[in-house]
Scaffold this motif. Sequence first.
Motif, PDB file in Angstrom:
ATOM      1  N   ALA A  48     -48.463   4.793  66.746  1.00 16.78           N
ATOM      2  CA  ALA A  48     -47.657   5.730  65.963  1.00 16.78           C
ATOM      3  C   ALA A  48     -48.454   6.935  65.485  1.00 16.78           C
ATOM      4  O   ALA A  48     -47.881   7.916  65.017  1.00 16.78           O
ATOM      5  N   THR A  49     -49.786   6.870  65.596  1.00 13.47           N
ATOM      6  CA  THR A  49     -50.660   7.924  65.078  1.00 13.47           C
ATOM      7  C   THR A  49     -50.976   8.927  66.178  1.00 13.47           C
ATOM      8  O   THR A  49     -51.389   8.558  67.269  1.00 13.47           O
ATOM      9  N   GLY A  50     -50.817  10.215  65.832  1.00 18.41           N
ATOM     10  CA  GLY A  50     -51.099  11.267  66.796  1.00 18.41           C
ATOM     11  C   GLY A  50     -52.356  12.048  66.494  1.00 18.41           C
ATOM     12  O   GLY A  50     -52.906  12.710  67.373  1.00 18.41           O
ATOM     13  N   ALA A  51     -52.823  12.006  65.254  1.00 17.70           N
ATOM     14  CA  ALA A  51     -54.050  12.722  64.858  1.00 17.70           C
ATOM     15  C   ALA A  51     -54.548  12.136  63.544  1.00 17.70           C
ATOM     16  O   ALA A  51     -53.801  11.470  62.824  1.00 17.70           O
ATOM     17  N   MET A  52     -55.825  12.417  63.258  1.00 18.43           N
ATOM     18  CA  MET A  52     -56.437  11.938  62.009  1.00 18.43           C
ATOM     19  C   MET A  52     -57.112  13.106  61.298  1.00 18.43           C
ATOM     20  O   MET A  52     -57.759  13.934  61.937  1.00 18.43           O
ATOM     21  N   LEU A  53     -56.950  13.131  59.972  1.00 21.16           N
ATOM     22  CA  LEU A  53     -57.633  14.106  59.134  1.00 21.16           C
ATOM     23  C   LEU A  53     -58.534  13.325  58.192  1.00 21.16           C
ATOM     24  O   LEU A  53     -58.064  12.432  57.482  1.00 21.16           O
ATOM     25  N   VAL A  54     -59.821  13.633  58.224  1.00 19.39           N
ATOM     26  CA  VAL A  54     -60.796  12.903  57.414  1.00 19.39           C
ATOM     27  C   VAL A  54     -61.696  13.891  56.683  1.00 19.39           C
ATOM     28  O   VAL A  54     -61.812  15.048  57.071  1.00 19.39           O
ATOM     29  N   GLY A  55     -62.337  13.410  55.641  1.00 13.61           N
ATOM     30  CA  GLY A  55     -63.338  14.202  54.940  1.00 13.61           C
ATOM     31  C   GLY A  55     -64.679  14.087  55.642  1.00 13.61           C
ATOM     32  O   GLY A  55     -64.907  13.189  56.462  1.00 13.61           O
ATOM     33  N   ARG A  56     -65.577  14.977  55.299  1.00 13.05           N
ATOM     34  CA  ARG A  56     -66.885  15.003  55.954  1.00 13.05           C
ATOM     35  C   ARG A  56     -67.674  13.719  55.703  1.00 13.05           C
ATOM     36  O   ARG A  56     -68.283  13.169  56.622  1.00 13.05           O
ATOM     37  N   ASN A  57     -67.669  13.215  54.469  1.00 11.79           N
ATOM     38  CA  ASN A  57     -68.419  11.998  54.167  1.00 11.79           C
ATOM     39  C   ASN A  57     -67.869  10.821  54.979  1.00 11.79           C
ATOM     40  O   ASN A  57     -68.635  10.044  55.557  1.00 11.79           O
ATOM     41  N   VAL A  84     -59.363  14.141  66.130  1.00  9.01           N
ATOM     42  CA  VAL A  84     -59.947  13.979  64.801  1.00  9.01           C
ATOM     43  C   VAL A  84     -60.247  15.362  64.228  1.00  9.01           C
ATOM     44  O   VAL A  84     -60.910  16.183  64.865  1.00  9.01           O
ATOM     45  N   PHE A  85     -59.761  15.584  63.008  1.00  8.15           N
ATOM     46  CA  PHE A  85     -60.017  16.811  62.272  1.00  8.15           C
ATOM     47  C   PHE A  85     -60.807  16.444  61.023  1.00  8.15           C
ATOM     48  O   PHE A  85     -60.413  15.550  60.283  1.00  8.15           O
ATOM     49  N   VAL A  86     -61.919  17.143  60.796  1.00  6.77           N
ATOM     50  CA  VAL A  86     -62.770  16.884  59.635  1.00  6.77           C
ATOM     51  C   VAL A  86     -62.690  18.096  58.719  1.00  6.77           C
ATOM     52  O   VAL A  86     -63.055  19.205  59.112  1.00  6.77           O
ATOM     53  N   LEU A  87     -62.202  17.877  57.500  1.00  8.19           N
ATOM     54  CA  LEU A  87     -62.121  18.941  56.513  1.00  8.19           C
ATOM     55  C   LEU A  87     -63.436  18.975  55.739  1.00  8.19           C
ATOM     56  O   LEU A  87     -63.845  17.964  55.170  1.00  8.19           O
ATOM     57  N   THR A  88     -64.105  20.123  55.765  1.00  6.12           N
ATOM     58  CA  THR A  88     -65.441  20.198  55.165  1.00  6.12           C
ATOM     59  C   THR A  88     -65.757  21.607  54.685  1.00  6.12           C
ATOM     60  O   THR A  88     -65.211  22.593  55.192  1.00  6.12           O
ATOM     61  N   HIS A  89     -66.647  21.677  53.712  1.00  8.55           N
ATOM     62  CA  HIS A  89     -67.199  22.962  53.271  1.00  8.55           C
ATOM     63  C   HIS A  89     -68.468  23.280  54.050  1.00  8.55           C
ATOM     64  O   HIS A  89     -68.966  24.395  53.989  1.00  8.55           O
ATOM     65  N   ARG A  90     -68.999  22.280  54.773  1.00 12.43           N
ATOM     66  CA  ARG A  90     -70.261  22.476  55.487  1.00 12.43           C
ATOM     67  C   ARG A  90     -70.166  21.951  56.927  1.00 12.43           C
ATOM     68  O   ARG A  90     -70.630  20.862  57.233  1.00 12.43           O
ATOM     69  N   PRO A  91     -69.553  22.737  57.816  1.00 12.75           N
ATOM     70  CA  PRO A  91     -69.463  22.313  59.210  1.00 12.75           C
ATOM     71  C   PRO A  91     -70.850  22.263  59.847  1.00 12.75           C
ATOM     72  O   PRO A  91     -71.757  22.982  59.429  1.00 12.75           O
ATOM     73  N   PRO A  92     -71.008  21.398  60.837  1.00 14.64           N
ATOM     74  CA  PRO A  92     -72.317  21.309  61.497  1.00 14.64           C
ATOM     75  C   PRO A  92     -72.597  22.558  62.333  1.00 14.64           C
ATOM     76  O   PRO A  92     -71.679  23.281  62.728  1.00 14.64           O
ATOM     77  N   ASP A  93     -73.859  22.796  62.586  1.00 16.91           N
ATOM     78  CA  ASP A  93     -74.249  23.937  63.410  1.00 16.91           C
ATOM     79  C   ASP A  93     -73.814  23.747  64.853  1.00 16.91           C
ATOM     80  O   ASP A  93     -73.447  24.695  65.535  1.00 16.91           O
TER      81      ASP A  93
END
Length: 187
Positions: A48-57, A84-93
Motif C-alpha cells: 500500500a506504500t508508494g513512498a517514504m518521508l524520513v528525517g535525516r537522523n 525514499v525522501f529525506v527531509l534535512t537541513h544538511r544534505p550530504p555533499d
Amino acid sequence: MSDTDAGPGQVVVNRAMSLDGFIAGPGDAMDGVLEYRTETAFTEVMQATGAMLVGRNTHEVGKRMSAERTDHEAEGTDYDGGPVFVLTHRPPDEPEPGVTFLTCDLEEAVATARAAAGGKNLEILGADVAGQCLQRGLVDEILVYVLPVLLGNGVRFSASGLGRIGLEPISNTQSGPVTTLRFRVQK
C-alpha cells in the motif's frame, strides 16, 4: 486533506513501539525492535506504500543498521516502501542512490513525496518528522506495531510538546507476539 493532495493515498505514520512507548532504545538502538520484524507480515503495508518521508537522523540510523546486519540477518527483512525522501537541513555533499534529499519546508516535502507515491500511501518515519507532520495536521493515519518488550529508555513515540491529537481506532490485530493498532487522525 488539503489542496496539495496527490491522490487517494493516505499519509501514514508507521511505528514499531515497545510496550513502554519507545520506538528505539538508547543511542537509537533498534535491536529491541528488529527482533520481531521477521515474525510480522509487512506485505500488506508495503504494497500500500508508494513512498517514504524520513528525517535525516532516521535515515542515518537505517543506513547504520543495514551496514551492521549480516546477509543472513537481512534475509526476509527487506522493506520496499518505494522512493525514499529525506527531509534535512544538511544534505550530504554526495548523492545517495535511491534517496532524494529535500531541504524545503515540511508541507512541500509531504507534497513532493505524495506525488512520487503515485496514489499509494506516503509512509512517515522518524520521531521528529512524524511529530511535525502531526502538529501541522498532515497525517491521516497512525499505524503502530506494539512489541512485547519494555525498553526502559530511548526515543519516545512522540516528543513532549506535541499537544493533544484525537485519534479514532480503525483496527487492531494480533500476528504472533505483535499487536498492530491502526488509528485515523481526527482533523
